[in-house]
Design a protein around this motif. Structure first.
Motif, mmCIF file in Angstrom:
data_model
loop_
_atom_site.group_PDB
_atom_site.id
_atom_site.type_symbol
_atom_site.label_atom_id
_atom_site.label_comp_id
_atom_site.label_asym_id
_atom_site.label_seq_id
_atom_site.Cartn_x
_atom_site.Cartn_y
_atom_site.Cartn_z
ATOM 1 N N UNK A 3 13.974 1.699 0.910
ATOM 2 C CA UNK A 3 14.007 1.134 2.249
ATOM 3 C C UNK A 3 13.166 -0.137 2.236
ATOM 4 N N UNK A 4 13.755 -1.215 2.689
ATOM 5 C CA UNK A 4 13.092 -2.512 2.602
ATOM 6 C C UNK A 4 12.920 -3.093 4.005
ATOM 7 N N UNK A 5 11.749 -3.643 4.243
ATOM 8 C CA UNK A 5 11.489 -4.414 5.457
ATOM 9 C C UNK A 5 11.361 -5.875 5.058
ATOM 10 N N UNK A 6 12.106 -6.742 5.721
ATOM 11 C CA UNK A 6 12.081 -8.177 5.412
ATOM 12 C C UNK A 6 11.595 -8.907 6.653
ATOM 13 N N UNK A 7 10.480 -9.609 6.514
ATOM 14 C CA UNK A 7 9.848 -10.301 7.638
ATOM 15 C C UNK A 7 9.907 -11.800 7.409
ATOM 16 N N UNK A 8 10.590 -12.501 8.297
ATOM 17 C CA UNK A 8 10.728 -13.953 8.198
ATOM 18 C C UNK A 8 12.154 -14.328 7.843
ATOM 19 N N UNK A 9 12.921 -14.770 8.829
ATOM 20 C CA UNK A 9 14.353 -15.036 8.642
ATOM 21 C C UNK A 9 14.670 -16.503 8.870
ATOM 22 N N UNK A 30 12.592 -8.391 10.750
ATOM 23 C CA UNK A 30 11.833 -8.887 11.902
ATOM 24 C C UNK A 30 11.686 -10.393 11.763
ATOM 25 N N UNK A 31 11.763 -11.077 12.894
ATOM 26 C CA UNK A 31 11.504 -12.506 12.935
ATOM 27 C C UNK A 31 10.826 -12.837 14.253
ATOM 28 N N UNK A 32 9.951 -13.829 14.213
ATOM 29 C CA UNK A 32 9.228 -14.207 15.428
ATOM 30 C C UNK A 32 10.191 -14.583 16.550
ATOM 31 N N UNK A 33 11.286 -15.259 16.190
ATOM 32 C CA UNK A 33 12.356 -15.536 17.152
ATOM 33 C C UNK A 33 13.427 -14.471 16.960
ATOM 34 N N UNK A 34 13.507 -13.459 17.826
ATOM 35 C CA UNK A 34 14.367 -12.299 17.574
ATOM 36 C C UNK A 34 15.839 -12.626 17.355
ATOM 37 N N UNK A 36 17.286 -14.728 15.675
ATOM 38 C CA UNK A 36 17.641 -15.075 14.302
ATOM 39 C C UNK A 36 18.025 -13.848 13.482
ATOM 40 N N UNK A 37 17.741 -12.660 14.015
ATOM 41 C CA UNK A 37 18.128 -11.430 13.320
ATOM 42 C C UNK A 37 19.517 -10.963 13.697
ATOM 43 N N UNK A 38 20.145 -11.587 14.686
ATOM 44 C CA UNK A 38 21.403 -11.064 15.229
ATOM 45 C C UNK A 38 22.496 -10.938 14.178
ATOM 46 N N UNK A 39 22.678 -11.959 13.366
ATOM 47 C CA UNK A 39 23.762 -11.923 12.377
ATOM 48 C C UNK A 39 23.507 -10.843 11.330
ATOM 49 N N UNK A 40 22.269 -10.643 10.943
ATOM 50 C CA UNK A 40 21.960 -9.608 9.967
ATOM 51 C C UNK A 40 22.166 -8.219 10.559
ATOM 52 N N UNK A 41 21.814 -8.059 11.818
ATOM 53 C CA UNK A 41 22.054 -6.775 12.482
ATOM 54 C C UNK A 41 23.556 -6.495 12.533
ATOM 55 N N UNK A 50 8.525 -5.564 16.246
ATOM 56 C CA UNK A 50 7.281 -6.197 15.808
ATOM 57 C C UNK A 50 7.077 -5.898 14.328
ATOM 58 N N UNK A 51 6.188 -6.626 13.651
ATOM 59 C CA UNK A 51 6.004 -6.427 12.210
ATOM 60 C C UNK A 51 5.560 -5.018 11.844
ATOM 61 N N UNK A 52 4.659 -4.432 12.634
ATOM 62 C CA UNK A 52 4.186 -3.091 12.321
ATOM 63 C C UNK A 52 5.305 -2.074 12.337
ATOM 64 N N UNK A 53 6.168 -2.153 13.333
ATOM 65 C CA UNK A 53 7.301 -1.235 13.400
ATOM 66 C C UNK A 53 8.266 -1.454 12.244
ATOM 67 N N UNK A 54 8.410 -2.696 11.797
ATOM 68 C CA UNK A 54 9.338 -3.003 10.707
ATOM 69 C C UNK A 54 8.925 -2.335 9.403
ATOM 70 N N UNK A 55 7.634 -2.246 9.137
ATOM 71 C CA UNK A 55 7.168 -1.808 7.819
ATOM 72 C C UNK A 55 6.774 -0.346 7.772
ATOM 73 N N UNK A 56 6.764 0.343 8.889
ATOM 74 C CA UNK A 56 6.160 1.676 8.954
ATOM 75 C C UNK A 56 6.778 2.659 7.964
#
Length: 272
Positions: A3-9, A30-34, A36-41, A50-56
């Motif tokens: 399971x991978x968390x990728x922060x910064x898109x 996760x990205x500071x501007x949410x 930017x994640x739409x296409x990946x989702x 948030x970053x903490x939730x992404x990596x838990x």
């Protein structure tokens, strides 16, 4: 599959995250501007608020951020949430000093790997980046190989150190080509003839980068990277290059544009 968390898109992170999705890894982004994640989702990733939730729940955490300040800010949120046994792969260009700072903060049982990349957006999209991996990267080398060939550089921080060396050469080469072309302009030479002559010599790679149109590395990021290098040791030539890129990045229309856009500005005749 980990399971991978990728922060910064950003320009690099988004196509790199796509390589992981294509390989079948469960991916949280996760990205500071949410938005930017739409296409990946839409392509199958999960978005975290948030970053903490992404990596838990992540086995591997990858950060690809703009610079030291952004990495430090994300670290504040990420470090308390990392679980024992996880790997944090820091792929931003932040320099070895910041890597050592992060290593001192990583909790027991978490492995920090510094693995910045060589190459731009075209190679990120094709999975042909060069990965400079410092530290104990054995447990994640197969993941890093999704982005391109992996070079093991040695102890923690050596990947970040070598990236500064590489980027210094690239930015210096682009500025040198720009000034060589400025000299050709002043001497009244045909532009194509001068460019072809330079491309046929030892600066061929720098010529290609100076006139590239299908890649992206912002002038603001060039300023950040050159500043990291010139703070490390005395580099008089690169200090002059830094001033050139600072002047370009001071233009609101060019600050986030690719470094090739700096070439016409550097070539422009000086006005009084």
């Amino acid at each position: 599959m980990e399971k991978i968390a990728f922060l910064g898109l950003g320009h690099m992170g988004e196509p790199m995250a796509r390589q992981l999705l294509a390989a079948g890894h469960p991916l949280t982004v996760w990205n500071r501007t949410p938005r930017k994640a739409d296409d990946l989702v839409a392509a199958g990733a999960s978005a975290a608020p948030d970053p903490g939730a992404a990596v838990r729940d992540a086995d591997v955490v990858i950060t690809m951020l703009a610079g030291p300040d952004a990495v430090r800010a994300v670290a504040d949120a990420v470090l308390p949430a990392l679980r024992p046994g996880a790997y944090w792969v820091e792929m931003s260009t932040i320099g070895p000093e910041v890597v050592r700072e992060l290593a001192d903060r990583v909790p027991a049982g978490v492995t920090l790997v510094d693995a910045p990349v060589m190459g731009s957006t075209d190679k990120a999209a094709a999975g042909r980046l060069g990965i400079l991996a410092g530290g104990d990267a054995a447990g994640v080398e197969h993941v890093l190989a999704r982005f391109g060939p992996v070079t093991r550089t040695g102890a923690p921080g050596t990947g970040a150190a070598l990236k500064l060396v590489v980027n210094t050469a690239v930015m210096g080469g682009v500025a040198l080509v720009a000034e060589a072309m400025k000299l050709a302009d002043a001497l009244g030479l045909d532009e194509s003839t001068a460019k072809d002559a330079l491309a046929g010599g030892p600066l061929s790679g720098a010529v290609g980068r100076a006139f590239a149109t299908d890649v992206h590395f912002g002038n603001d990021l060039a300023v950040k990277d050159i500043a990291l290098a010139t703070r490390t040791t005395s580099l008089p030539a690169m200090e002059a290059v830094l001033r050139q890129f600072e002047a370009v990045a001071a233009d609101p229309e060019l600050v986030h544009e690719d470094i090739a856009r700096a070439v016409p500005r550097i070539r422009a005749p000086r006005t009084t």
